[in-house]
Design a protein around this motif. Structure first.
Motif, PDB file in Angstrom:
ATOM      1  N   GLU A  68       1.058  -1.310   0.129  1.00 44.75           N
ATOM      2  CA  GLU A  68      -0.137   0.039   0.263  1.00 44.75           C
ATOM      3  C   GLU A  68       1.139   1.746  -0.051  1.00 44.75           C
ATOM      4  O   GLU A  68       0.498   2.375   0.952  1.00 44.75           O
ATOM      5  CB  GLU A  68      -1.232   0.215   0.868  1.00 44.75           C
ATOM      6  CG  GLU A  68      -2.006  -1.205   1.335  1.00 44.75           C
ATOM      7  CD  GLU A  68      -3.156  -0.772  -0.221  1.00 44.75           C
ATOM      8  OE1 GLU A  68      -3.832  -0.011  -0.200  1.00 44.75           O
ATOM      9  OE2 GLU A  68      -3.647  -1.907  -1.088  1.00 44.75           O
ATOM     10  N   ARG A  69       2.077   1.003  -0.538  1.00 44.86           N
ATOM     11  CA  ARG A  69       2.854   2.313  -0.090  1.00 44.86           C
ATOM     12  C   ARG A  69       3.387   2.395  -2.149  1.00 44.86           C
ATOM     13  O   ARG A  69       3.597   1.345  -2.749  1.00 44.86           O
ATOM     14  CB  ARG A  69       4.395   2.075   0.095  1.00 44.86           C
ATOM     15  CG  ARG A  69       3.626   2.002   1.791  1.00 44.86           C
ATOM     16  CD  ARG A  69       5.158   1.984   2.815  1.00 44.86           C
ATOM     17  NE  ARG A  69       4.412   2.296   4.386  1.00 44.86           N
ATOM     18  CZ  ARG A  69       4.432   2.424   4.852  1.00 44.86           C
ATOM     19  NH1 ARG A  69       4.841   4.219   4.355  1.00 44.86           N
ATOM     20  NH2 ARG A  69       4.273   2.926   6.244  1.00 44.86           N
ATOM     21  N   TYR A  70       3.481   3.452  -1.810  1.00 43.35           N
ATOM     22  CA  TYR A  70       4.098   4.153  -3.729  1.00 43.35           C
ATOM     23  C   TYR A  70       5.612   5.436  -3.144  1.00 43.35           C
ATOM     24  O   TYR A  70       4.811   6.117  -2.413  1.00 43.35           O
ATOM     25  CB  TYR A  70       3.441   4.558  -4.040  1.00 43.35           C
ATOM     26  CG  TYR A  70       3.874   5.386  -5.442  1.00 43.35           C
ATOM     27  CD1 TYR A  70       4.296   4.400  -6.959  1.00 43.35           C
ATOM     28  CD2 TYR A  70       3.717   6.740  -6.457  1.00 43.35           C
ATOM     29  CE1 TYR A  70       4.757   4.580  -8.069  1.00 43.35           C
ATOM     30  CE2 TYR A  70       4.661   6.794  -7.374  1.00 43.35           C
ATOM     31  CZ  TYR A  70       4.945   5.695  -7.892  1.00 43.35           C
ATOM     32  OH  TYR A  70       5.547   6.790  -9.431  1.00 43.35           O
ATOM     33  N   ILE A  77       4.022   7.664  -0.664  1.00 42.30           N
ATOM     34  CA  ILE A  77       2.736   7.879  -0.368  1.00 42.30           C
ATOM     35  C   ILE A  77       2.079   6.562   0.586  1.00 42.30           C
ATOM     36  O   ILE A  77       2.718   5.291   0.143  1.00 42.30           O
ATOM     37  CB  ILE A  77       2.030   7.380  -1.660  1.00 42.30           C
ATOM     38  CG1 ILE A  77       2.226   9.451  -2.050  1.00 42.30           C
ATOM     39  CG2 ILE A  77       0.663   7.939  -1.433  1.00 42.30           C
ATOM     40  CD1 ILE A  77       1.681   9.211  -3.859  1.00 42.30           C
ATOM     41  N   ASP A  78       1.376   6.273   1.443  1.00 35.23           N
ATOM     42  CA  ASP A  78       1.177   5.461   2.047  1.00 35.23           C
ATOM     43  C   ASP A  78      -0.556   4.923   2.111  1.00 35.23           C
ATOM     44  O   ASP A  78      -1.377   5.928   2.840  1.00 35.23           O
ATOM     45  CB  ASP A  78       1.722   5.306   3.529  1.00 35.23           C
ATOM     46  CG  ASP A  78       0.416   4.643   4.427  1.00 35.23           C
ATOM     47  OD1 ASP A  78       0.022   3.666   3.626  1.00 35.23           O
ATOM     48  OD2 ASP A  78       0.555   4.283   5.858  1.00 35.23           O
ATOM     49  N   PHE A  79      -1.144   4.030   1.299  1.00 32.74           N
ATOM     50  CA  PHE A  79      -2.580   4.516   0.582  1.00 32.74           C
ATOM     51  C   PHE A  79      -2.984   4.002   1.302  1.00 32.74           C
ATOM     52  O   PHE A  79      -4.641   4.764   1.918  1.00 32.74           O
ATOM     53  CB  PHE A  79      -3.139   4.107  -0.359  1.00 32.74           C
ATOM     54  CG  PHE A  79      -2.155   4.259  -2.040  1.00 32.74           C
ATOM     55  CD1 PHE A  79      -2.872   5.860  -2.804  1.00 32.74           C
ATOM     56  CD2 PHE A  79      -0.927   3.698  -2.137  1.00 32.74           C
ATOM     57  CE1 PHE A  79      -2.269   6.038  -3.127  1.00 32.74           C
ATOM     58  CE2 PHE A  79      -0.185   4.605  -3.632  1.00 32.74           C
ATOM     59  CZ  PHE A  79      -0.559   5.351  -4.369  1.00 32.74           C
ATOM     60  N   ALA A  80      -2.304   2.801   2.804  1.00 34.34           N
ATOM     61  CA  ALA A  80      -3.863   2.597   3.174  1.00 34.34           C
ATOM     62  C   ALA A  80      -4.288   3.394   4.388  1.00 34.34           C
ATOM     63  O   ALA A  80      -4.758   3.706   4.981  1.00 34.34           O
ATOM     64  CB  ALA A  80      -3.245   1.377   3.802  1.00 34.34           C
ATOM     65  N   GLY A  81      -3.157   4.438   5.417  1.00 35.43           N
ATOM     66  CA  GLY A  81      -2.766   4.955   5.844  1.00 35.43           C
ATOM     67  C   GLY A  81      -3.162   6.727   5.420  1.00 35.43           C
ATOM     68  O   GLY A  81      -2.965   8.230   6.489  1.00 35.43           O
ATOM     69  N   TYR A  82      -2.889   6.856   4.305  1.00 35.22           N
ATOM     70  CA  TYR A  82      -3.387   8.486   3.980  1.00 35.22           C
ATOM     71  C   TYR A  82      -2.554   9.240   4.407  1.00 35.22           C
ATOM     72  O   TYR A  82      -2.538  10.722   5.215  1.00 35.22           O
ATOM     73  CB  TYR A  82      -4.328   8.943   4.311  1.00 35.22           C
ATOM     74  CG  TYR A  82      -5.989   7.948   3.602  1.00 35.22           C
ATOM     75  CD1 TYR A  82      -6.652   8.691   2.671  1.00 35.22           C
ATOM     76  CD2 TYR A  82      -7.028   7.224   4.382  1.00 35.22           C
ATOM     77  CE1 TYR A  82      -7.762   8.002   1.853  1.00 35.22           C
ATOM     78  CE2 TYR A  82      -7.831   6.854   3.945  1.00 35.22           C
ATOM     79  CZ  TYR A  82      -8.149   7.393   2.534  1.00 35.22           C
ATOM     80  OH  TYR A  82      -9.017   6.383   1.841  1.00 35.22           O
ATOM     81  N   LEU A 101      -3.843  12.818  -6.326  1.00 36.58           N
ATOM     82  CA  LEU A 101      -2.510  11.916  -6.127  1.00 36.58           C
ATOM     83  C   LEU A 101      -3.056  10.653  -6.382  1.00 36.58           C
ATOM     84  O   LEU A 101      -1.960  10.229  -7.373  1.00 36.58           O
ATOM     85  CB  LEU A 101      -1.767  12.339  -4.722  1.00 36.58           C
ATOM     86  CG  LEU A 101      -0.872  11.865  -4.860  1.00 36.58           C
ATOM     87  CD1 LEU A 101       0.494  12.393  -5.716  1.00 36.58           C
ATOM     88  CD2 LEU A 101       0.319  12.075  -3.219  1.00 36.58           C
ATOM     89  N   GLU A 102      -3.391  10.034  -5.612  1.00 35.24           N
ATOM     90  CA  GLU A 102      -4.103   8.648  -6.196  1.00 35.24           C
ATOM     91  C   GLU A 102      -4.156   8.061  -7.325  1.00 35.24           C
ATOM     92  O   GLU A 102      -4.175   7.218  -7.901  1.00 35.24           O
ATOM     93  CB  GLU A 102      -4.610   7.664  -5.052  1.00 35.24           C
ATOM     94  CG  GLU A 102      -5.228   6.704  -4.902  1.00 35.24           C
ATOM     95  CD  GLU A 102      -6.617   6.275  -4.264  1.00 35.24           C
ATOM     96  OE1 GLU A 102      -6.688   5.022  -3.694  1.00 35.24           O
ATOM     97  OE2 GLU A 102      -7.591   6.895  -3.965  1.00 35.24           O
ATOM     98  N   ALA A 103      -4.827   8.907  -8.534  1.00 37.87           N
ATOM     99  CA  ALA A 103      -6.088   8.920  -9.399  1.00 37.87           C
ATOM    100  C   ALA A 103      -4.281   9.063 -10.331  1.00 37.87           C
ATOM    101  O   ALA A 103      -3.971   8.403 -11.464  1.00 37.87           O
ATOM    102  CB  ALA A 103      -6.837   9.794 -10.087  1.00 37.87           C
TER     103      ALA A 103
END
Length: 166
Positions: A68-70, A77-82, A101-103
């Motif tokens: 869940e990281r990029y 970016i930690d997508f799971a933890g916003y 940013l996610e898109a």
């Protein structure tokens, strides 16, 4: 989301396939849980429409993050933890900036029109001007130091450039 489970599966599948949405974003846009999306798509959609099921599975495979990281340059970016950090410093993003940013990250190296970004980050029911994307892109560039990463594509929209790893 209420209604016939088979109809719900088709709506979810079409939303994911058409807009390249993540499962979480599709569930939020259609007002149901993430587990409902997985169950409806994987069980009912296969039986109802095998072609649409295959398209949905392809989109889900493309958008699935191994973790869940990029990471890009000094930005993580930690997508799971916003959570977003630049050079170890936490950066505060609004929910809308994070969705944009996610898109961009999920569709990196692909030119996305303003309308497509609006559909992906704001949702289908957004009534504002497409130039709001421009404002949010400028904020992301400034906050994340992505001036050279988020490229403006003339007469099209934007692209997050991430060179392939060697």
């Amino acid at each position: 989301m209420k209604g016939d489970p088979e109809q719900r599966a088709v709506l979810l599948g079409e939303y994911i396939a058409r807009y390249g949405a993540t499962v979480r974003r599709a569930a939020a846009a259609l007002g149901c849980s993430k587990s409902t999306v997985h169950k409806d798509v994987s069980v009912r959609l296969r039986r109802l429409d095998p072609e649409l099921f295959a398209r949905v599975q392809a989109v889900l495979r493309r958008t699935k993050k191994s973790d869940e990281r990029y990471r890009l340059d000094e930005t993580e970016i930690d997508f799971a933890g916003y959570d977003v950090t630049v050079s170890g410093e936490r950066v505060e993003l609004t929910p809308q900036e994070f969705a944009l940013l996610e898109a961009l990250v999920l569709n990196r190296n692909i030119a996305l029109s303003r309308e497509r970004l609006l559909a992906m980050a704001w949702g289908l029911d957004f009534l504002g001007d497409s130039r709001t994307v421009d404002v949010h892109i400028q904020k992301l560039r400034r906050k994340l130091h992505f001036e050279n990463r988020i490229k403006t594509i003339y007469k099209v929209g934007y692209r997050l450039e991430d060179p392939p790893k060697r």
